[in-house]
Design a protein around this motif. Structure first.
Motif, mmCIF file in Angstrom:
data_model
loop_
_atom_site.group_PDB
_atom_site.id
_atom_site.type_symbol
_atom_site.label_atom_id
_atom_site.label_comp_id
_atom_site.label_asym_id
_atom_site.label_seq_id
_atom_site.Cartn_x
_atom_site.Cartn_y
_atom_site.Cartn_z
ATOM 1 N N THR A 269 0.967 -1.127 -0.054
ATOM 2 C CA THR A 269 -0.001 -0.017 -0.108
ATOM 3 C C THR A 269 0.845 1.275 -0.056
ATOM 4 O O THR A 269 2.230 1.263 0.350
ATOM 5 C CB THR A 269 -0.767 0.159 1.159
ATOM 6 O OG1 THR A 269 0.002 0.016 2.292
ATOM 7 C CG2 THR A 269 -1.973 -1.147 1.361
ATOM 8 N N VAL A 270 0.415 2.400 -0.447
ATOM 9 C CA VAL A 270 1.013 3.606 -0.497
ATOM 10 C C VAL A 270 0.479 4.442 0.736
ATOM 11 O O VAL A 270 -0.484 4.595 1.182
ATOM 12 C CB VAL A 270 0.618 4.602 -1.677
ATOM 13 C CG1 VAL A 270 1.328 5.863 -1.507
ATOM 14 C CG2 VAL A 270 0.865 3.714 -2.752
ATOM 15 N N ALA B 121 -3.971 12.121 -7.845
ATOM 16 C CA ALA B 121 -5.240 11.570 -7.701
ATOM 17 C C ALA B 121 -5.284 10.823 -6.387
ATOM 18 O O ALA B 121 -6.425 10.663 -5.658
ATOM 19 C CB ALA B 121 -5.672 10.727 -8.819
ATOM 20 N N LEU B 122 -4.276 10.001 -5.778
ATOM 21 C CA LEU B 122 -4.431 9.306 -4.559
ATOM 22 C C LEU B 122 -4.184 10.367 -3.593
ATOM 23 O O LEU B 122 -5.106 10.062 -2.467
ATOM 24 C CB LEU B 122 -3.022 8.248 -4.554
ATOM 25 C CG LEU B 122 -3.155 7.397 -3.292
ATOM 26 C CD1 LEU B 122 -4.506 6.567 -3.164
ATOM 27 C CD2 LEU B 122 -1.900 6.465 -3.197
ATOM 28 N N SER C 188 -4.627 1.532 -3.019
ATOM 29 C CA SER C 188 -3.776 2.458 -3.099
ATOM 30 C C SER C 188 -2.684 2.458 -4.582
ATOM 31 O O SER C 188 -2.338 3.459 -4.957
ATOM 32 C CB SER C 188 -2.990 3.015 -1.953
ATOM 33 O OG SER C 188 -2.073 1.939 -1.603
ATOM 34 N N LEU C 189 -2.353 1.229 -4.891
ATOM 35 C CA LEU C 189 -1.859 1.192 -6.231
ATOM 36 C C LEU C 189 -2.616 1.394 -7.170
ATOM 37 O O LEU C 189 -2.037 1.676 -8.665
ATOM 38 C CB LEU C 189 -1.149 -0.281 -6.107
ATOM 39 C CG LEU C 189 -0.204 -0.625 -5.157
ATOM 40 C CD1 LEU C 189 0.194 -2.139 -5.138
ATOM 41 C CD2 LEU C 189 1.016 0.428 -5.149
ATOM 42 N N HIS C 190 -3.909 1.389 -7.276
ATOM 43 C CA HIS C 190 -4.716 2.092 -8.252
ATOM 44 C C HIS C 190 -5.440 3.286 -7.543
ATOM 45 O O HIS C 190 -6.503 3.065 -7.412
ATOM 46 C CB HIS C 190 -5.611 0.843 -8.619
ATOM 47 C CG HIS C 190 -5.047 -0.243 -9.225
ATOM 48 N ND1 HIS C 190 -4.609 -0.163 -10.455
ATOM 49 C CD2 HIS C 190 -4.623 -1.496 -8.937
ATOM 50 C CE1 HIS C 190 -3.871 -1.420 -10.856
ATOM 51 N NE2 HIS C 190 -3.968 -2.029 -9.728
ATOM 52 N N PRO C 191 -5.136 4.469 -7.704
ATOM 53 C CA PRO C 191 -5.502 5.553 -7.474
ATOM 54 C C PRO C 191 -7.017 5.836 -7.704
ATOM 55 O O PRO C 191 -7.802 6.034 -6.996
ATOM 56 C CB PRO C 191 -4.613 6.632 -7.823
ATOM 57 C CG PRO C 191 -3.442 5.927 -7.794
ATOM 58 C CD PRO C 191 -3.532 4.707 -8.368
ATOM 59 N N GLU C 192 -7.334 5.500 -9.032
ATOM 60 C CA GLU C 192 -8.554 5.804 -9.405
ATOM 61 C C GLU C 192 -9.562 4.882 -8.895
ATOM 62 O O GLU C 192 -10.768 5.118 -8.650
ATOM 63 C CB GLU C 192 -8.780 5.705 -11.015
ATOM 64 C CG GLU C 192 -8.205 4.233 -11.629
ATOM 65 C CD GLU C 192 -6.988 3.857 -11.572
ATOM 66 O OE1 GLU C 192 -6.642 2.568 -11.937
ATOM 67 O OE2 GLU C 192 -6.181 4.676 -11.389
#
Length: 196
Positions: free
Chosen positions: A13-14, A22-23, A45-49
């Motif tokens: 995770t970020v 975006a995140l 979180s690795l896919h902000p959208e």
């Protein structure tokens, strides 16, 4: 957000302090209410959208106007999450039920056998029964189940809200449990996690 609790998950995770673009916007949106993004929010979180769209859907489902009481809504979330063996989401719903003054015995009864009824409210019994069937055996839901909800006073709009609440939490449960998020939700996060 430097002291934000990091998820105990099985995927990377970020951290909020490392988020940008975006995140960061998504994290900040939830942090307006909580002071930080939740562990669940960090899971995608690795896919902000995906994080942003999940928060948007959470907001819509959480704020959907219907004739369902807050207790009825939280009972649906609790039963759905317990049946899906998701302690993270179940604990958040349990906190909300406790804050509403729902007796501990009733909360335990909902967890032990949601199909048994006996909550003291025929309406709540039918709502919980529908949520349990939809969660465990969605193909078994029939028009008779919808008619039973109408018979206890739910409008079709209420039934749609109920259906989407149970369906949304089934999705959320699978995300949390499937990625290893097994922690309990802090009480403060339970009441303020949905962005406004």
């Amino acid at each position: 957000m430097a002291d934000t609790k990091r998820p105990q998950a099985w995927v990377t995770t970020v951290a909020p302090e490392d988020a940008d673009g975006a995140l960061k916007e998504a994290y900040d949106w939830q942090a307006k209410r909580l002071g930080e993004p939740t562990e669940y929010t960090q899971l995608g979180s690795l896919h902000p959208e995906l994080v942003y769209e999940r928060l948007r859907l959470y907001k819509v489902v959480d704020q959907l106007e219907s004739g369902l009481t807050e207790t009825e809504k939280h009972a649906v979330v609790y039963v759905t999450s317990v049946l899906n063996e998701t302690p993270h989401c179940a604990s958040g719903a349990r906190h909300k039920l406790e804050l509403e003054g729902v007796p501990g015995e009733l909360i335990a009864q909902l967890a032990a056998d949601p199909l048994a009824g006996g909550t003291g409210s025929t309406r709540l019994d039918e709502i919980v029964r529908y949520a349990a069937i939809l969660t465990r055996s969605p193909g078994a839901v029939s028009e008779d189940d919808i008619d039973a909800l109408r018979a206890v006073g739910l409008s079709d709009a209420d039934i749609i809200a109920l259906n989407n609440l149970a369906a949304y939490y089934s999705y959320t449960n699978r995300v949390a449990t499937g990625l290893g998020l097994r922690s309990e939700v802090p009480a403060a996060h339970a009441v303020g996690a949905a962005p406004r």
